[in-house]
Enzyme design. Structure first.
Site, PDB file in Angstrom:
ATOM      1  N   GLU A 273      -8.560   2.906  10.648  1.00 50.35           N
ATOM      2  CA  GLU A 273      -9.049   3.076   9.265  1.00 50.35           C
ATOM      3  C   GLU A 273      -9.258   1.685   8.670  1.00 50.35           C
ATOM      4  OE1 GLU A 273      -7.192   2.633   6.186  1.00 50.35           O
ATOM      5  OE2 GLU A 273      -5.251   2.007   6.981  1.00 50.35           O
TER       6      GLU A 273
ATOM      7  N   THR B 164       0.874  -1.176   0.000  1.00 55.59           N
ATOM      8  CA  THR B 164       0.000   0.000   0.000  1.00 55.59           C
ATOM      9  C   THR B 164       0.912   1.227   0.000  1.00 55.59           C
ATOM     10  OG1 THR B 164      -0.082   0.446   2.366  1.00 55.59           O
ATOM     11  CG2 THR B 164      -1.495  -1.321   1.551  1.00 55.59           C
ATOM     12  N   CYS B 165       0.305   2.423  -0.022  1.00 50.41           N
ATOM     13  CA  CYS B 165       1.189   3.592  -0.018  1.00 50.41           C
ATOM     14  C   CYS B 165       1.862   3.769   1.337  1.00 50.41           C
ATOM     15  CB  CYS B 165       0.444   4.856  -0.450  1.00 50.41           C
ATOM     16  SG  CYS B 165      -0.990   5.198   0.555  1.00 50.41           S
ATOM     17  N   ASN B 166       1.350   3.106   2.369  1.00 58.74           N
ATOM     18  CA  ASN B 166       1.949   3.239   3.700  1.00 58.74           C
ATOM     19  C   ASN B 166       2.903   2.112   4.078  1.00 58.74           C
ATOM     20  OD1 ASN B 166       0.931   5.702   4.569  1.00 58.74           O
ATOM     21  ND2 ASN B 166      -1.051   4.791   5.060  1.00 58.74           N
TER      22      ASN B 166
END
Lengths: 364, 364
Positions: free
Chosen positions: B100, B41-43
C-alpha cells in the site's frame, strides 16, 4: 580446487570396498587428472584436483566395473566448498568418530604420495599444507581428539593410567562392550591382559599376548590383578564381596570396573581394603560430560577451521592476482587517493567498502 | 540511526491509540531526542533518531500515563537493522496491506515535518531521502502497489475501467464483500453509484453521492446501469435472465459482476445482447494470479531495497570516514602499492580481500 568422492556418510561399505584403490591405481588417477591428491581409507575414497572438471573425475568412479549406481553416492565440492571439505576431513570433523586423528596421518600420506609423484600444483600444495597445519592447531588448542566418549574407551583409559605395569583381568570380554574395552586395551604397552572364557564357549577371541583362563577360576587370578573389569550379560554377580575378600591377599590399590547391566560386581566390594569400584552409571556420567566437552571442542575446531580457511583463501586470491600486479600498480599510481577510494566504493558492497575504510583509517 | 516503536504487528489498536501523538507532542519528542523523525499512523508509532540512546527513546513511551506493559510491544532496531526497517516501512513491505502506498505519503510528511523543524542531521536526511527514493523506484519498477488481491478491489477496478462515466447498480451493498466493493468504488470520480436497500432493513449505510433505491425496484434501474454488481446472501437469484431481458432496452455493453455464493445472477444472462458476466470463481482465479504476482513483486522489492540500502550504507560509511581522509591519504601515499595491498590483506577477510583485488584488476 574441486573434490569428489564417496564416504561412509552416504556409501555403504560394500560400495566403498570397490574403490579402495591401490598405489598403482591412485597413480593412474592422478595422471589422468593432471594435478590431484587421492585419499583412500576404509571410510572414504576422495579425489582433490585442480585442472580437470568434475565430469572427468566422476568418470573415474563410474567407469569402474560393478560401479552400479555409484553416482547416487558421489559427492562433489567446488572452490570454497572443496577447501572447507578438505579442512573438515583432515581435522577429523567429518570422521565417523569425531576428532579421531588417524585421518590426519592418512591425509599427510596421500599428500606426500602425490607431491613426491609431482602431481601437485601451487593450489593443492597450499591447500593441503594449510589443512594439515590447521589439524595440528586443533590438536594443540582444543581437546577434540583427547576426549573419549564411549564407556569402553573411558574404562580402558582408567585401567591404563593406574601405573607403569598394569595387570588387567577381563571378565566377559566376548560381549559388545567387553570386546570394545579389550580392543582399547590391546595397543597399550603397559597393560597385561588376562581374560576369562567359559568352558565350551565359542565367543572368546584369542588375541596375541592375552592370557585366557577358565571363567570358573576367575577368583584365582584376582589377587594378581591391579584392575578387574567385568562386562558379562549374566544375571548373577560374577564377583561377590565374600569370595573376593577371601582371595585378595596382596596389599595394593585395586580398581574394579563394572560395565554390566544388571551389575556384575557386588557393590559392597568397595568396602574391601584398597578396592575402588566404578560402575556403569559413573562411566555414563563421565561419557555425558566428555560428550559435552567434545561438542564444545568441535565448535572451537570449526572456528579454527574458518580462520585458517580464510587465511588460505587470501593466499590463493593473492596468488591468482599476481600476474595482474604490475598493471594494477601502474593504474593505481595514476589515481589520486580519492579517486582510488571512489573506484573501490563502486566495485565493493557496503560491508566490504566499510572494511576497506577501516583499514585506511588504521594506517600509520 | 536507531528506531523504536510499536506497530499493528504486535500492539493491538487499544495500545496504539494511546500513542497517536499530535504535532505538539511529536515536536516535544524530537526536541527530547535531538535529531529525530516521528512517524505516527493508525498502524504504527515509530521514532527514528541518531543522537539519543534507545533507553531515552523508550522512556518517551513508557512514561506515558496508562502505558501499562508497553515494553512488551516496543520493537527496537539499530544501525543496519534500523535502516532496513525504515526502508521496508516506507516501501509498504511492512504494511498490513502489502505494498500500500499511503505509508509513503505519511513517511514523507513525517520527514518534512522534522526537516522543517530542523530536527534532522546528515544521517537522518540521507536515510529518509534514500528510503523515499527506494519506495518510488519500487512503485515504478514493480507491480507491488498496482496489484489488487481482494475480489472486492478487483470487482471495483473492473467496473471503474468501463469508461469515462460509469453507472453502477449495487445490489447487496450492506454485506461484507458488497460494502467493501462499495467503499472501493466511492473515491472513483467516474463512477456513479445506485445501491438497493430492502424495506425495513437497518443494514444499509447512506454514503454521500450514493443514490439508494428499494430492492424491489432493482429491475427499474437496470437499464440505466453500465455495470450491475450483486453480492447478497440470498438463496434466490436477484437477477434472472427472463426479467432482466425484459427491461434492458438501451443497446450498450453491460458488465454484470456476481460476488455471491450461491450465485445471485442467473448464468444464462450472458446470452442477452451486450451482457458480459463475471462470477466469483473468475474473480477468485484473478485474485489468486494477482496474489502470485504480488508475491513475486514483493521479492523484487526486497532486492531493490537491498540494493538501495547498500548504496546508502556506502554513503554513510564514507561520510563517517571523511574526517580521517587527509591523514589516511598521507599515510597511504607513504606506502608502495604492494605494501598497501598487504595492509588490506591483513585487515580484511578473504571475501573482502578478493573483492578489493577484483577492483584493482579492473582499474584502467
Amino acid at each position: 580446487m574441486k573434490a569428489l568422492g564417496i564416504s561412509y556418510k552416504n556409501a555403504p561399505l560394500s560400495v566403498r570396498e570397490q574403490f579402495s584403490f591401490d598405489a598403482q591405481k591412485r597413480g593412474a588417477i592422478r595422471s589422468a587428472l593432471g594435478s590431484a591428491v587421492v585419499i583412500c581409507t576404509c571410510n572414504r575414497t576422495e579425489l582433490y584436483f585442480t585442472g580437470a572438471d568434475t565430469g572427468e573425475a566422476a568418470a573415474l568412479f563410474t567407469e569402474m566395473p560393478d560401479a552400479g549406481n555409484i553416482t547416487e553416492y558421489l559427492r562433489v565440492y567446488e572452490d570454497a566448498g572443496a577447501l572447507r571439505h578438505l579442512f573438515r576431513v583432515t581435522c577429523g570433523i567429518d570422521s565417523m568418530i569425531l576428532g579421531e586423528d588417524e585421518i590426519l596421518r592418512q591425509v599427510k600420506e596421500a599428500y606426500a604420495e602425490a607431491s613426491d609423484a609431482g602431481s601437485t600444483d601451487f593450489e593443492l600444495n597450499t591447500a593441503f599444507q594449510a589443512a594439515i597445519t590447521c589439524a595440528k592447531r586443533i590438536k594443540t588448542e582444543t581437546s577434540l581428539s583427547k576426549t573419549p566418549v564411549s564407556a569402553a574407551t573411558i574404562a580402558a583409559n582408567e585401567a591404563a593410567r593406574l601405573g607403569g605395569n598394569v595387570n588387567v583381568l577381563m571378565i566377559g570380554a566376548s560381549g559388545k562392550i567387553g570386546s570394545s574395552t579389550l580392543k582399547n586395551l590391546l595397543p597399550r604397552p603397559n597393560v597385561h591382559i588376562t581374560q576369562t572364557a567359559r568352558a565350551h564357549s565359542a565367543g572368546t577371541v584369542q588375541y596375541d599376548g592375552v592370557r585366557t583362563v577358565p571363567y570358573d577360576r576367575r577368583y584365582d587370578f584376582a589377587d594378581g590383578a591391579d584392575c578387574i573389569i567385568s562386562a558379562t550379560s549374566s544375571p548373577h554377580f560374577t564377583l561377590t564381596k565374600e569370595r573376593l575378600g577371601a582371595v585378595l591377599h596382596t596389599n595394593k590399590p585395586r580398581l574394579l570396573i563394572d560395565l554390566a547391566v544388571p551389575p556384575d560386581i557386588e557393590r559392597t566390594v568397595a568396602g574391601i581394603d584398597g578396592v575402588r569400584l566404578i560402575g556403569i552409571d559413573d562411566l555414563g556420567e563421565l561419557a555425558r560430560r566428555n560428550n559435552e566437552l567434545k561438542m564444545s571442542a568441535a565448535e572451537q575446531a570449526e572456528l579454527i577451521i574458518s580462520e585458517e580457511l580464510d587465511e588460505l583463501q587470501k593466499k590463493l586470491a593473492f596468488h591468482e592476482f599476481l600476474p595482474h600486479l604490475d598493471k594494477a600498480r601502474e593504474s593505481a599510481e595514476r589515481l589520486t587517493f580519492g579517486e582510488l577510494l571512489y573506484k573501490l566504493r563502486d566495485g565493493l558492497d557496503s560491508t566490504q567498502f566499510a572494511a576497506v575504510l577501516d583499514v585506511m583509517r588504521g594506517l600509520e
